[in-house]
Design a protein around this motif. Sequence first.
Motif, PDB file in Angstrom:
ATOM      1  N   LYS A  29      75.889  62.467  53.749  1.00  6.27           N
ATOM      2  CA  LYS A  29      74.961  62.759  54.010  1.00  6.27           C
ATOM      3  C   LYS A  29      74.509  63.697  53.503  1.00  6.27           C
ATOM      4  CE  LYS A  29      75.949  64.022  58.707  1.00  6.27           C
ATOM      5  NZ  LYS A  29      76.383  64.075  59.988  1.00  6.27           N
ATOM      6  N   TYR A  30      74.534  64.766  52.728  1.00  4.02           N
ATOM      7  CA  TYR A  30      73.418  65.430  52.118  1.00  4.02           C
ATOM      8  C   TYR A  30      73.051  65.658  50.737  1.00  4.02           C
ATOM      9  CZ  TYR A  30      74.389  67.348  57.123  1.00  4.02           C
ATOM     10  OH  TYR A  30      73.925  67.418  58.066  1.00  4.02           O
ATOM     11  N   LEU A  31      73.604  64.490  50.214  1.00  2.00           N
ATOM     12  CA  LEU A  31      73.863  63.755  48.940  1.00  2.00           C
ATOM     13  C   LEU A  31      74.214  64.958  47.851  1.00  2.00           C
ATOM     14  CD1 LEU A  31      72.725  61.787  46.492  1.00  2.00           C
ATOM     15  CD2 LEU A  31      70.381  63.343  47.013  1.00  2.00           C
ATOM     16  N   ALA A 502      64.749  65.949  49.294  1.00  4.64           N
ATOM     17  CA  ALA A 502      66.235  65.186  48.636  1.00  4.64           C
ATOM     18  C   ALA A 502      65.763  65.259  46.867  1.00  4.64           C
ATOM     19  CB  ALA A 502      64.886  63.827  48.784  1.00  4.64           C
ATOM     20  N   PHE A 503      64.693  65.366  46.772  1.00 10.95           N
ATOM     21  CA  PHE A 503      64.763  65.553  44.544  1.00 10.95           C
ATOM     22  C   PHE A 503      66.004  66.947  44.789  1.00 10.95           C
ATOM     23  CE2 PHE A 503      61.203  63.843  42.642  1.00 10.95           C
ATOM     24  CZ  PHE A 503      60.921  63.372  43.019  1.00 10.95           C
ATOM     25  N   ASP A 504      65.993  68.516  45.271  1.00  6.05           N
ATOM     26  CA  ASP A 504      66.411  69.396  45.241  1.00  6.05           C
ATOM     27  C   ASP A 504      67.921  69.256  45.164  1.00  6.05           C
ATOM     28  OD1 ASP A 504      64.421  70.242  44.407  1.00  6.05           O
ATOM     29  OD2 ASP A 504      63.882  71.723  46.806  1.00  6.05           O
ATOM     30  N   SER A 505      68.315  67.567  46.291  1.00  8.16           N
ATOM     31  CA  SER A 505      69.453  67.600  46.509  1.00  8.16           C
ATOM     32  C   SER A 505      70.389  66.511  45.632  1.00  8.16           C
ATOM     33  CB  SER A 505      69.665  66.853  47.814  1.00  8.16           C
ATOM     34  OG  SER A 505      69.731  67.598  48.792  1.00  8.16           O
ATOM     35  N   SER A 506      69.824  66.158  44.674  1.00  3.75           N
ATOM     36  CA  SER A 506      69.800  64.987  43.234  1.00  3.75           C
ATOM     37  C   SER A 506      70.273  65.731  42.051  1.00  3.75           C
ATOM     38  CB  SER A 506      68.194  64.100  43.019  1.00  3.75           C
ATOM     39  OG  SER A 506      67.525  64.883  42.543  1.00  3.75           O
ATOM     40  N   GLY A 507      69.495  66.690  42.068  1.00  7.74           N
ATOM     41  CA  GLY A 507      70.226  67.320  40.617  1.00  7.74           C
ATOM     42  C   GLY A 507      68.684  67.103  39.580  1.00  7.74           C
ATOM     43  N   THR A 508      68.138  66.304  39.754  1.00  7.12           N
ATOM     44  CA  THR A 508      67.237  66.424  38.743  1.00  7.12           C
ATOM     45  C   THR A 508      65.711  67.866  39.526  1.00  7.12           C
ATOM     46  OG1 THR A 508      65.540  65.090  40.963  1.00  7.12           O
ATOM     47  CG2 THR A 508      66.638  64.224  39.251  1.00  7.12           C
ATOM     48  N   CYS A 509      64.996  67.943  38.550  1.00 10.78           N
ATOM     49  CA  CYS A 509      63.443  68.824  39.074  1.00 10.78           C
ATOM     50  C   CYS A 509      62.355  68.082  39.354  1.00 10.78           C
ATOM     51  CB  CYS A 509      62.880  69.076  37.466  1.00 10.78           C
ATOM     52  SG  CYS A 509      61.820  70.393  37.596  1.00 10.78           S
ATOM     53  N   LEU A 539      65.141  59.981  52.012  1.00  8.32           N
ATOM     54  CA  LEU A 539      63.975  60.683  52.760  1.00  8.32           C
ATOM     55  C   LEU A 539      64.470  61.160  53.758  1.00  8.32           C
ATOM     56  CD1 LEU A 539      61.250  61.429  52.595  1.00  8.32           C
ATOM     57  CD2 LEU A 539      60.260  59.990  53.686  1.00  8.32           C
ATOM     58  N   GLU A 540      65.833  59.986  54.926  1.00 11.50           N
ATOM     59  CA  GLU A 540      65.763  60.765  55.433  1.00 11.50           C
ATOM     60  C   GLU A 540      67.322  62.172  55.085  1.00 11.50           C
ATOM     61  OE1 GLU A 540      67.758  57.220  58.096  1.00 11.50           O
ATOM     62  OE2 GLU A 540      70.174  58.968  58.168  1.00 11.50           O
ATOM     63  N   VAL A 541      67.761  61.767  54.306  1.00  9.03           N
ATOM     64  CA  VAL A 541      68.436  63.142  53.682  1.00  9.03           C
ATOM     65  C   VAL A 541      67.709  64.310  53.484  1.00  9.03           C
ATOM     66  CG1 VAL A 541      69.991  64.275  51.547  1.00  9.03           C
ATOM     67  CG2 VAL A 541      70.645  61.768  52.488  1.00  9.03           C
ATOM     68  N   GLY A 542      66.655  64.153  53.532  1.00 11.04           N
ATOM     69  CA  GLY A 542      65.961  65.131  52.941  1.00 11.04           C
ATOM     70  C   GLY A 542      65.384  65.852  54.108  1.00 11.04           C
ATOM     71  N   GLU A 543      64.979  64.780  55.528  1.00  3.92           N
ATOM     72  CA  GLU A 543      64.524  65.080  56.488  1.00  3.92           C
ATOM     73  C   GLU A 543      66.295  66.319  57.407  1.00  3.92           C
ATOM     74  OE1 GLU A 543      63.073  62.183  59.337  1.00  3.92           O
ATOM     75  OE2 GLU A 543      62.679  64.271  60.982  1.00  3.92           O
ATOM     76  N   ARG A 544      66.697  65.741  57.422  1.00  5.65           N
ATOM     77  CA  ARG A 544      67.896  66.212  57.299  1.00  5.65           C
ATOM     78  C   ARG A 544      68.410  68.013  57.762  1.00  5.65           C
ATOM     79  NH1 ARG A 544      72.053  62.137  56.540  1.00  5.65           N
ATOM     80  NH2 ARG A 544      71.373  61.039  58.293  1.00  5.65           N
ATOM     81  N   ASN A 611      70.096  64.351  67.144  1.00  5.19           N
ATOM     82  CA  ASN A 611      70.782  62.625  67.477  1.00  5.19           C
ATOM     83  C   ASN A 611      70.005  61.928  66.266  1.00  5.19           C
ATOM     84  OD1 ASN A 611      72.566  63.890  69.583  1.00  5.19           O
ATOM     85  ND2 ASN A 611      70.964  63.272  70.791  1.00  5.19           N
ATOM     86  N   ARG A 612      69.118  61.684  66.448  1.00  6.30           N
ATOM     87  CA  ARG A 612      68.881  60.535  65.291  1.00  6.30           C
ATOM     88  C   ARG A 612      68.924  60.740  63.887  1.00  6.30           C
ATOM     89  NH1 ARG A 612      63.818  61.546  62.090  1.00  6.30           N
ATOM     90  NH2 ARG A 612      63.039  62.597  63.692  1.00  6.30           N
ATOM     91  N   LEU A 613      69.132  62.795  63.637  1.00  7.43           N
ATOM     92  CA  LEU A 613      69.598  62.592  62.337  1.00  7.43           C
ATOM     93  C   LEU A 613      70.817  63.048  62.365  1.00  7.43           C
ATOM     94  CD1 LEU A 613      66.597  64.892  61.649  1.00  7.43           C
ATOM     95  CD2 LEU A 613      66.529  63.150  59.949  1.00  7.43           C
ATOM     96  N   SER A 614      71.309  63.007  63.141  1.00  3.39           N
ATOM     97  CA  SER A 614      73.087  62.944  63.065  1.00  3.39           C
ATOM     98  C   SER A 614      73.330  64.486  62.650  1.00  3.39           C
ATOM     99  CB  SER A 614      74.171  61.644  62.418  1.00  3.39           C
ATOM    100  OG  SER A 614      73.390  60.532  61.687  1.00  3.39           O
ATOM    101  N   LEU A 615      72.413  65.041  63.272  1.00  2.00           N
ATOM    102  CA  LEU A 615      73.101  66.760  63.377  1.00  2.00           C
ATOM    103  C   LEU A 615      73.731  66.858  64.618  1.00  2.00           C
ATOM    104  CD1 LEU A 615      69.499  67.390  60.753  1.00  2.00           C
ATOM    105  CD2 LEU A 615      72.021  67.933  60.727  1.00  2.00           C
TER     106      LEU A 615
END
Lengths: 615, 159, 413
Positions: A29-31, A502-509, A539-544, A611-615
């Motif tokens: 859910k959060y990468l 999302a970028f910041d959750s992936s390991g890339t710059c 993108l959904e991960v990013g918004e979450r 709810n939409r973001l399963s938070l």
Amino acid sequence: MAWAKNILRVNLTKGTCTNEPLNMEWADKYLGQRGLATKYFVEEVDPKVDPLSPDNKLIMTTGPLTGTSASTAGRYSVVTKGALTGAIACSNSGGFFGNEMKNAGYDMIIFEGKAKTPVYLFIDDDDARLLDAGEIWGKSVWDTEDWIKEHHQDPMIRVASIGVSGEKGVLFACVVNDYHRAAGRSGVGTVMGSKNLKAVAIRGTKGVQVKDYKRFMEATAAAKKVLAENAVTGEGLPAYGTQVLMNVINETGALPTRNHQTVQFEGAHAISAEAMVEPRKSDGKPNLVRNGACFGCTIACGRISSIDRTHYTVAERPQYQIASGGLEYEAAWALGAATGVDDLDALTFANFICNEQGYDPISFGATVAAAMEMYETGVIDDKVTGGIELKFGNERALTELAELCGRGEGFGAEIGLGSRRLCEKYGHPELSMAVKSQEFPAYDSRGIQGMGLTYATSNRGACHLRSYTVASEVLGIPEKTDPHSTEGKAGLVKAFQDATAAFDSSGTCIFTSFAWTLEDVAPQVDAACEGEWTAEKLLEVGERVWNLERQFNNAAGFTAKDDNLPARLLKDAAKVGPAKGLTNQLDKMLPEYYELRGWTSDGVPTNETLNRLSL
Amino acid sequence: MQRSLVIDPGKCTGCLQCELACSYDNESIFNPSKSRIKVFSFHDKGRFVPYTCTQCDEAWCMKACPVDAISVDAASGAKIVSDELCVGCKVCTVACPFGTVNYNADTGKVIKCDLCGGDPECAKACPTDAIVFVDANWTGLERMRTWAEKTDAGQQASA
Amino acid sequence: MTYVIIGAGPSGVTAAETLRKVDPVGEIILLGGEPEPPYSRMAIPYLLTGQIDEAGTYLRKRDGHYEANRIEYRQATVESVDPAAKSLTLADGTTQAYDKLLVATGASPVKPPIDGLDLPGVHHCWTLADARHIIALAGKGAEVVLMGAGFIGCIILESLVERGVKLTVVEALDRMVPRMMNAPAGNMIKNWCTEKGVRVLTSTKVTRLAQSDGRLAVELDSGEQTAADLVVVATGVRSNVDFLEGSGVKTDTGIVVDQNMRSTVEDIYAAGDCAQGLDFSTGGWEVHAIQPTAVDHGRIAALNMAGRPTPFNGSLNMNVLDTAGLISVSFGRWDGVEGGDHAESVDADNYRYTRLEFDGDRIVGALALGRTDHVGVLRGLIQTGIHLGPWKEKLMADPNRIVEAYIDRTQGA
């Protein structure tokens, strides 16, 4: 695959290091990195916690791609409740430390509690131990790193540490790794110092596996090609670094000057990328020695600079007559345009000190600028400054304060409060150019409207790295929008914020996003990681992640009132340049932004959104 | 014409993509510590130097091997370690004056650059052409050759 | 032209191959003293652990290697040399003529003057035949006493530990590997071995061996008596030069040679563990008894024998040792030179140790424990005599930065 699936939990109070498996349900859910560490953080930490109390935690975290051959995939982040801001903090750093941590087999290191006496964490793959830091407490970042390598007889160890400023409670202290890469903002180093944790030293030799090697190599090769062929990531950044922006932003009329009193700096060229490559008179060599890359980075925007050996800052001090981390744009702006100083060598020296003693040049320079305005208007005097003539443009005042702040001494210690606290202390809160107590970076939101909304809504206080709409509004990436218009900026900011998370959750710059979209990131993540990863899912991960951070801040006591800008930007129109006559029109963008986010008019995510973001 | 790796430190940014490519090709894992090419960073000079075996003619490693585990690949000219024959005695690791043969404690064997069978992954992965695989007759190679000769035990011993 | 090489170790085999390279037509005769194809003593420890079979110890693995190079390999023991007649007398009474002779007879282990060393169950670990005896006796749980913790003893030590024996090491001097390691390093190796379950008795001598209940009773000068199923004697070696008596070939600790590996008698050369060759570090003449030197000697001697005058620059004494997983290396003048600085870095808890010896701003010797990465650059630094310049000071502060120093000084911009 890609994740190490392992967390190291370090209880500093008890002195224990224990391993636990990574929560893979959360990983889906959060990468990773920013997203996943924030999830752990909000689950474990009371939002009301005092950032400097032992109950705050600090997480060092890699992304799933960290340590792979994807371009720029060497990042790690430090997540905590920021000492400067009291908000969720997530500071991202390059260099080589993140890769080493991943290679040692850790997605995350969670620090909790507080050590009785200074310690450092030493990791040699599975062997993780807290060791006495008595001999390095009081040493700079540079000396600490050297001492650790020497002490453990291994020059290949990678170190992330705090300098004296972090020990002394300078509120914008960083965690610095590899001598001059930093998890820079919000005072994450201050939190580390409050825990009596001096450094983390790692030797990792276990390696990183990906799910589908063949597909991964295809995806990363294609993505590297995109970077190489892009004008910004393939030419501009390697040649000029982020400093390529100095003249551009100045011409845009969005270069905040002398504590945002004006929006163009007459000395901009003297401190620009172009000036950094000009041969200097004394030795015919330019300031820029060469460009350097972080781990795995095929862009290589890093500046490695030297100071003129005859310059007053280093003439008598050979230890600074070296090549080291040079000026990035934000630092050049904060140390230069914000303070009115146009001496490139003085700025480079101040930047060295920021790295050496581990504090954020943006907040430092901006706070010095606020102090200069108070000094020039008679709010503070020589008695307060300890005799420093704190006038705009005084490079000696800047470099002296840099050293004092680094040691947490004299008026440097007061600068270490950050501009909000400093200006409040002397009765002029309106002179602090900050949001949520964190100083602005190098873009004036009167000339780039979207950046006003970016700053006002950034979850970690004023910051350009939460939604860099400059890309669109000035550089035309992915498409050009009018920097003076508020139209569509709410949607632009939201889109940048979610993608950035999302970028910041992936390991890339995040700099890859000048060329990449999530469509470029997704195939790399998908080939590396278990699960199915599409651009939509990222993108959904990013918004979450964005909403999770917001929830934490709301619970910490922040409200819609804190999504604001200083009056100077809302009421005092730009006096010169293309944006002449403009103020920032935040009130035109903010309500639309809340609506697009699915938040109430008080800035609270609705149940439907959660709810939409399963938070 | 035999080709060889030619390294230009002036072009290297220190990104370590070569180490990633090398470790994956040889060990099936991204693991710079297992790479046969290593980038040395001189941080206070702003210098990055990729460093690996030059496949030198002298081949001290090969000559010092007591069990014939290192041989010359006729096609590429690379000195190649046979995992089957290597007993892990490490004599080659001290005999190589460049320090480019290393012991891998996990496998109990030594590892060194084998030019990937004639198509080196490091050169392909380098984003700045700091590592290229070109005709051996190239001046950049001479620098290491010079040191190779200085180490040689016999002054005219390139028999 | 007939070249005869006595001794089929690394030096002899390298010499034979080098001769063939530079002289395509000469006759090359390689005489070995043991029944097996030329093999490497260095590999015997790995035979003991079962990692390789006997064929794995062979110096050359390709079938028909010697035939393909037209090297005539024969088993023969040489009784004497007649330089006037240019002829050898072999143990079977036949003779062998030579034009150029290379003595590469190596060394043999020596037994100290102690009663009982001829008893069954007492062995050297030198030949494949010795190895077979040890394999038979050193089963899991067997009690084994290893006499001597020098380089050879320590190489065997590791394989004995791996075989699962109960091992006691008895060393007369005050530390392990005294000829390769200084006191701090030797003692770290001792502690390491002790931690791995080996009983290490330094400054201790075996005084007598006796038979008792079908086993061996080992008496120590401490008064202690211990039982053993196997005693391995590794108390030193000496050059195999006895057969040269009367030949006029001058010997000292080994065969005296000049810079072209020529002995004092015309057309007789010497190489390897029996030759007192030029030492790079001291400029003196020493028997190294190490593999790289043996190979260097063999190659240089062969070039000179074939009429290509090739003076030898001297070989660098160097060793690498793996004692039950702790890897140590020594190079050159690790014991230092007069007036030279040294740098030392000690981490006893983690078994890491580095010591560099300098002469001015050049490294002349080194010891290292617990490091294997790029360790060969120590040879490069020493043997190319690199002036360290500013790196001297850096290495004095942190001697572990040798690789950086080497690369910065040799790959200069």
